[in-house]
Design a protein around this motif. Structure first.
Motif, PDB file in Angstrom:
ATOM      1  N   ILE A   1       0.850  -1.199   0.000  1.00 22.93           N
ATOM      2  CA  ILE A   1       0.000   0.000   0.000  1.00 22.93           C
ATOM      3  C   ILE A   1       0.882   1.244   0.000  1.00 22.93           C
ATOM      4  O   ILE A   1       2.031   1.221   0.446  1.00 22.93           O
ATOM      5  N   ASN A   2       0.317   2.322  -0.498  1.00 23.16           N
ATOM      6  CA  ASN A   2       1.007   3.615  -0.527  1.00 23.16           C
ATOM      7  C   ASN A   2       0.102   4.629   0.162  1.00 23.16           C
ATOM      8  O   ASN A   2      -0.763   5.233  -0.466  1.00 23.16           O
ATOM      9  N   VAL A   3       0.271   4.756   1.470  1.00 17.72           N
ATOM     10  CA  VAL A   3      -0.618   5.599   2.281  1.00 17.72           C
ATOM     11  C   VAL A   3       0.206   6.576   3.103  1.00 17.72           C
ATOM     12  O   VAL A   3       1.220   6.187   3.706  1.00 17.72           O
ATOM     13  N   ARG A   4      -0.234   7.807   3.154  1.00 19.77           N
ATOM     14  CA  ARG A   4       0.344   8.817   4.066  1.00 19.77           C
ATOM     15  C   ARG A   4      -0.462   8.766   5.367  1.00 19.77           C
ATOM     16  O   ARG A   4      -1.673   8.976   5.364  1.00 19.77           O
ATOM     17  N   LEU A   5       0.209   8.458   6.475  1.00 20.93           N
ATOM     18  CA  LEU A   5      -0.483   8.332   7.758  1.00 20.93           C
ATOM     19  C   LEU A   5      -0.385   9.624   8.560  1.00 20.93           C
ATOM     20  O   LEU A   5       0.705  10.185   8.729  1.00 20.93           O
ATOM     21  N   VAL A   6      -1.540  10.080   9.026  1.00 23.07           N
ATOM     22  CA  VAL A   6      -1.611  11.197   9.964  1.00 23.07           C
ATOM     23  C   VAL A   6      -2.335  10.685  11.198  1.00 23.07           C
ATOM     24  O   VAL A   6      -3.472  10.202  11.101  1.00 23.07           O
ATOM     25  N   ALA A   7      -1.685  10.733  12.337  1.00 23.18           N
ATOM     26  CA  ALA A   7      -2.276  10.251  13.587  1.00 23.18           C
ATOM     27  C   ALA A   7      -2.556  11.439  14.504  1.00 23.18           C
ATOM     28  O   ALA A   7      -1.936  12.499  14.385  1.00 23.18           O
ATOM     29  N   ALA A   8      -3.503  11.264  15.405  1.00 26.38           N
ATOM     30  CA  ALA A   8      -3.846  12.336  16.346  1.00 26.38           C
ATOM     31  C   ALA A   8      -4.224  11.739  17.683  1.00 26.38           C
ATOM     32  O   ALA A   8      -4.748  10.623  17.762  1.00 26.38           O
ATOM     33  N   THR A   9      -3.951  12.483  18.739  1.00 29.42           N
ATOM     34  CA  THR A   9      -4.318  12.036  20.083  1.00 29.42           C
ATOM     35  C   THR A   9      -4.389  13.231  21.018  1.00 29.42           C
ATOM     36  O   THR A   9      -3.729  14.248  20.802  1.00 29.42           O
ATOM     37  N   ASN A  10      -5.229  13.102  22.034  1.00 27.57           N
ATOM     38  CA  ASN A  10      -5.283  14.124  23.078  1.00 27.57           C
ATOM     39  C   ASN A  10      -4.764  13.583  24.408  1.00 27.57           C
ATOM     40  O   ASN A  10      -4.906  14.227  25.437  1.00 27.57           O
ATOM     41  N   VAL A  11      -4.177  12.375  24.362  1.00 32.71           N
ATOM     42  CA  VAL A  11      -3.603  11.802  25.579  1.00 32.71           C
ATOM     43  C   VAL A  11      -2.077  11.910  25.507  1.00 32.71           C
ATOM     44  O   VAL A  11      -1.496  12.087  24.437  1.00 32.71           O
ATOM     45  N   ASP A  12      -1.443  11.799  26.653  1.00 32.31           N
ATOM     46  CA  ASP A  12       0.009  11.849  26.732  1.00 32.31           C
ATOM     47  C   ASP A  12       0.549  10.464  26.381  1.00 32.31           C
ATOM     48  O   ASP A  12       0.490   9.535  27.189  1.00 32.31           O
ATOM     49  N   LEU A  13       1.089  10.323  25.169  1.00 28.20           N
ATOM     50  CA  LEU A  13       1.560   9.018  24.725  1.00 28.20           C
ATOM     51  C   LEU A  13       2.764   8.545  25.530  1.00 28.20           C
ATOM     52  O   LEU A  13       2.941   7.340  25.748  1.00 28.20           O
ATOM     53  N   GLN A  14       3.615   9.470  25.973  1.00 28.77           N
ATOM     54  CA  GLN A  14       4.762   9.077  26.800  1.00 28.77           C
ATOM     55  C   GLN A  14       4.288   8.436  28.100  1.00 28.77           C
ATOM     56  O   GLN A  14       4.846   7.435  28.565  1.00 28.77           O
ATOM     57  N   GLU A  15       3.246   9.025  28.664  1.00 25.43           N
ATOM     58  CA  GLU A  15       2.684   8.465  29.898  1.00 25.43           C
ATOM     59  C   GLU A  15       2.055   7.106  29.616  1.00 25.43           C
ATOM     60  O   GLU A  15       2.169   6.164  30.420  1.00 25.43           O
ATOM     61  N   ALA A  16       1.388   6.975  28.460  1.00 26.08           N
ATOM     62  CA  ALA A  16       0.784   5.696  28.089  1.00 26.08           C
ATOM     63  C   ALA A  16       1.853   4.635  27.859  1.00 26.08           C
ATOM     64  O   ALA A  16       1.667   3.457  28.193  1.00 26.08           O
ATOM     65  N   VAL A  17       3.003   5.026  27.297  1.00 25.63           N
ATOM     66  CA  VAL A  17       4.119   4.097  27.107  1.00 25.63           C
ATOM     67  C   VAL A  17       4.638   3.613  28.455  1.00 25.63           C
ATOM     68  O   VAL A  17       4.863   2.414  28.676  1.00 25.63           O
ATOM     69  N   ALA A  18       4.815   4.565  29.394  1.00 25.06           N
ATOM     70  CA  ALA A  18       5.323   4.210  30.719  1.00 25.06           C
ATOM     71  C   ALA A  18       4.359   3.284  31.454  1.00 25.06           C
ATOM     72  O   ALA A  18       4.783   2.408  32.234  1.00 25.06           O
ATOM     73  N   ALA A  19       3.040   3.452  31.172  1.00 23.43           N
ATOM     74  CA  ALA A  19       2.037   2.615  31.843  1.00 23.43           C
ATOM     75  C   ALA A  19       1.821   1.292  31.124  1.00 23.43           C
ATOM     76  O   ALA A  19       1.028   0.454  31.580  1.00 23.43           O
ATOM     77  N   GLY A  20       2.498   1.088  29.995  1.00 24.69           N
ATOM     78  CA  GLY A  20       2.365  -0.165  29.265  1.00 24.69           C
ATOM     79  C   GLY A  20       1.150  -0.237  28.368  1.00 24.69           C
ATOM     80  O   GLY A  20       0.811  -1.305  27.844  1.00 24.69           O
ATOM     81  N   ARG A  21       0.464   0.890  28.157  1.00 26.16           N
ATOM     82  CA  ARG A  21      -0.743   0.891  27.321  1.00 26.16           C
ATOM     83  C   ARG A  21      -0.424   1.182  25.857  1.00 26.16           C
ATOM     84  O   ARG A  21      -1.293   1.030  24.995  1.00 26.16           O
ATOM     85  N   PHE A  22       0.802   1.624  25.593  1.00 28.20           N
ATOM     86  CA  PHE A  22       1.159   1.976  24.217  1.00 28.20           C
ATOM     87  C   PHE A  22       2.586   1.508  23.945  1.00 28.20           C
ATOM     88  O   PHE A  22       3.481   1.667  24.794  1.00 28.20           O
ATOM     89  N   ARG A  23       2.790   0.922  22.760  1.00 27.33           N
ATOM     90  CA  ARG A  23       4.089   0.370  22.417  1.00 27.33           C
ATOM     91  C   ARG A  23       5.126   1.487  22.257  1.00 27.33           C
ATOM     92  O   ARG A  23       4.889   2.489  21.580  1.00 27.33           O
ATOM     93  N   ARG A  24       6.277   1.304  22.863  1.00 25.70           N
ATOM     94  CA  ARG A  24       7.335   2.300  22.805  1.00 25.70           C
ATOM     95  C   ARG A  24       7.840   2.477  21.368  1.00 25.70           C
ATOM     96  O   ARG A  24       8.052   3.592  20.904  1.00 25.70           O
ATOM     97  N   ASP A  25       8.023   1.317  20.639  1.00 25.59           N
ATOM     98  CA  ASP A  25       8.548   1.413  19.270  1.00 25.59           C
ATOM     99  C   ASP A  25       7.558   2.121  18.341  1.00 25.59           C
ATOM    100  O   ASP A  25       7.954   2.881  17.455  1.00 25.59           O
ATOM    101  N   LEU A  26       6.260   1.905  18.567  1.00 22.27           N
ATOM    102  CA  LEU A  26       5.259   2.597  17.745  1.00 22.27           C
ATOM    103  C   LEU A  26       5.241   4.096  18.061  1.00 22.27           C
ATOM    104  O   LEU A  26       5.099   4.923  17.161  1.00 22.27           O
TER     105      LEU A  26
END
Length: 565
Positions: A362-387
């Motif tokens: 596939i040839n897709v341009r990805l735009v992501a958005a969030t209103n949460v603190d992803l660093q905090e989610a990473v530290a809590a194990g809810r979000f992958r660090r590599d992603l």
């Protein structure tokens, strides 16, 4: 440093008199004129566009200087025999009374005999900064030219020597307020840069020069690249604007950050429209709105028979956005299995449908958005660090509406036009009081909340009428403070707004309860033109009850007359 307190301004309010019979307004012996700030805004705009900012600044500064000198005459006349500081602050108090600005003294050192002066003041609600931002957006230089002229003219006349003020902070540049400093002209090392604005100058020659410059500029000016559906000139907004435009021609993954309602999807669509992919699809997905068990099939597609109910093969959002842009809103809500698959798509540029062993490029341009603190989610194990590291390549933070108050007027104008068209209704506009209420609101819901409020205002406002504060904030409009009003003698006096602190107002007026009742009953009968039934309805009583009270008053009047005989 000793706190500077303003003395009671009753002596100044008494100077302001209105005479509606002959159309005159007086401040002491000086004739005044009430003008709409919108009219002054248009004059300012015309000056800047016709003679240039420098010449316009000179004209407006000298206008303010002349006004300040006149007010200094009043200061000497009204409080000249009293305390020197009390006499001087007539100027700031008059500046507020005239509706120009709220003035807060910071420092005031005066030695009239030695000719020494140092003054610092904070300005809030500057009309000049407000109208300049409305016309030109936030700028990188102070713009309160007429008001600086006023401060310099007033203090120079008061001190008997040239006192030069400069604006060290200005609300038009994004600061929370304006800040001015005044001292003798010789104490300023760069005075030569500022004094020309206070000197008379013929503009005829300059106009001839400008005509040639304007013609040359017309040949060079090109329309700036603009982002569709995005409105704003505040510094934080402009920064996000510039980041989006720089990323538009690339394929970098963009991460939009900001509170709920700031317009992340609008930015994503704008990024798509400005990119070479604009002819291809733009697909938006709200990750928080999808059940966990359906997220993978929605994003990556599903093959027939992959699970119970999968009766046909179906392409996912990535395939539908092939060649274009995929916007993943609330990406922080993705479950961990879906995060792993998303990371593979970003790294390899290929997907695998649920229940299928084949991979699809596939040839897709990805735009992501969030209103949460992803660093905090990473530290809590809810979000992958590599992603997180893969998404955070190009973050763009969109400021909340409360940090871009200067953008509210143009946003309101655009929303008003859109909702008038949507609801087939014509509205004259937004009142100044309503706009002030909009600017004062905290906006926890940001631009989305503003849209809801404006739509409600358009619906509730009368056709061809104005949207007022009560139409916007139904049942939640803050009660205004006591305000200056015109009494029967044509003087300005303090009066509480209707319905607020009425008992205090009655007690302060020295009226007896009996006299108050008599005045109210008689006024109701007068308004109803003698119709007692209509007057009773105004007062919330029956006609017999009103008739009884009127007769009772008449009897009291007869007793009083008999006692006086």
């Amino acid at each position: 440093m000793k706190e500077i307190r303003y003395p009671e301004n009753a002596d100044l309010r008494q100077l302001l008199r209105f005479s509606d019979k002959d159309g005159l307004i007086w401040l002491g012996e000086h004739r005044m004129v009430l003008l709409h700030s919108a009219a002054l805004s248009e004059l300012r705009k015309e000056l800047i566009e016709s003679v240039g900012a420098e010449q316009a600044r000179r004209i407006l500064t000298r206008m303010g200087f002349a006004s300040g000198m006149r007010d200094a005459e009043l200061a000497r006349k009204i409080r000249g025999s009293g305390n020197l500081v009390d006499a001087f602050v007539v100027g700031p108090q008059l500046h507020m009374l005239e509706g120009c600005v709220e003035v807060e003294p910071v420092r005031l050192d005066i030695d009239a005999e030695a000719g020494k002066f140092h003054g610092e003041f904070i300005w809030r609600q500057s009309w000049e900064a407000e109208v300049h931002v409305q016309q030109f957006g936030e700028v990188d230089h102070p713009v309160c030219w007429m008001m600086i002229g006023y401060a310099s003219g007033y203090t120079s006349a008061f001190m008997g020597r040239f006192i030069l003020y400069r604006e060290t902070e200005c609300a038009a540049t994004g600061d929370g307020h304006c800040h001015i400093v005044g001292k003798p002209v010789e104490d300023w090392p760069d005075a030569h840069e500022l004094t020309p604005y206070f000197e008379p100058d013929s503009i005829v020659g300059r106009l001839l020069e400008l005509r040639e410059e304007v013609e040359a500029m017309r040949q060079r000016i090109a329309c700036p690249r603009s982002i569709p559906n995005l409105i704003g000139t505040a510094a934080g907004f402009r920064n996000a604007y510039e980041l989006v435009t720089k990323a538009a021609d690339t394929n970098v993954t963009v991460l939009l950050l900001g509170e709920t309602g700031v317009g992340k999807e609008r930015f994503a669509r704008a990024l798509h429209e400005l990119s070479p992919r604009k002819a291809a699809p733009f697909v938006a997905v709200n990750c928080a709105a999808l059940p966990d068990e359906l997220i993978e099939s929605e994003l990556f597609g599903v093959e027939r028979g992959a699970f119970t109910g999968a009766h046909a093969s179906r392409a996912g959002k990535f395939e539908r956005a092939d060649g274009g842009t995929l916007f993943l809103d609330e990406v922080g809500e993705l479950p961990l299995p879906a995060q792993a698959k998303l990371l593979r798509v970003l790294q390899e540029g290929e997907i695998e449908r649920l229940g299928d062993e084949r991979t699809r490029k596939i040839n897709v341009r990805l735009v992501a958005a969030t209103n949460v603190d992803l660093q905090e989610a990473v530290a809590a194990g809810r979000f992958r660090r590599d992603l997180y590291y893969r998404l955070n390549v190009y973050p763009v933070t969109i400021p909340p509406l409360r940090e871009r108050v200067s953008d509210i007027p143009p946003l309101v104008e655009a929303m008003n036009a859109r909702f008038c068209s949507l609801h087939a209704k014509r509205i004259a506009g937004i009142t100044d009081k309503a706009m002030l209420a909009l600017k004062s609101h905290h906006w926890p819901g940001n631009v989305r909340e503003l849209e809801n409020v404006i739509e409600r205002g358009v619906i509730l406002a009368p056709a061809n009428g104005w949207v007022e504060a009560e139409h916007l904030f139904v049942g939640t409009v803050p009660v205004p403070d006591a305000h200056a009003c015109i009494d029967r003698s044509g003087k300005l006096g303090s009066q509480a707004p209707a319905g607020h602190d009425l008992p205090d107002a009655v007690l302060d007026a020295g009226l007896s309860l009996e006299a108050l009742e008599q005045d109210i009953l008689q006024r109701a009968v007068q308004r109803a033109k003698g119709n007692l039934a209509a007057a009773a309805r105004m007062l919330g009583m029956t006609r017999p009850q009103l008739n009884y009270r009127l007769k009772k008053q008449s009897a009291r009047g007869g007793e009083s007359a008999a006692a006086g005989c």
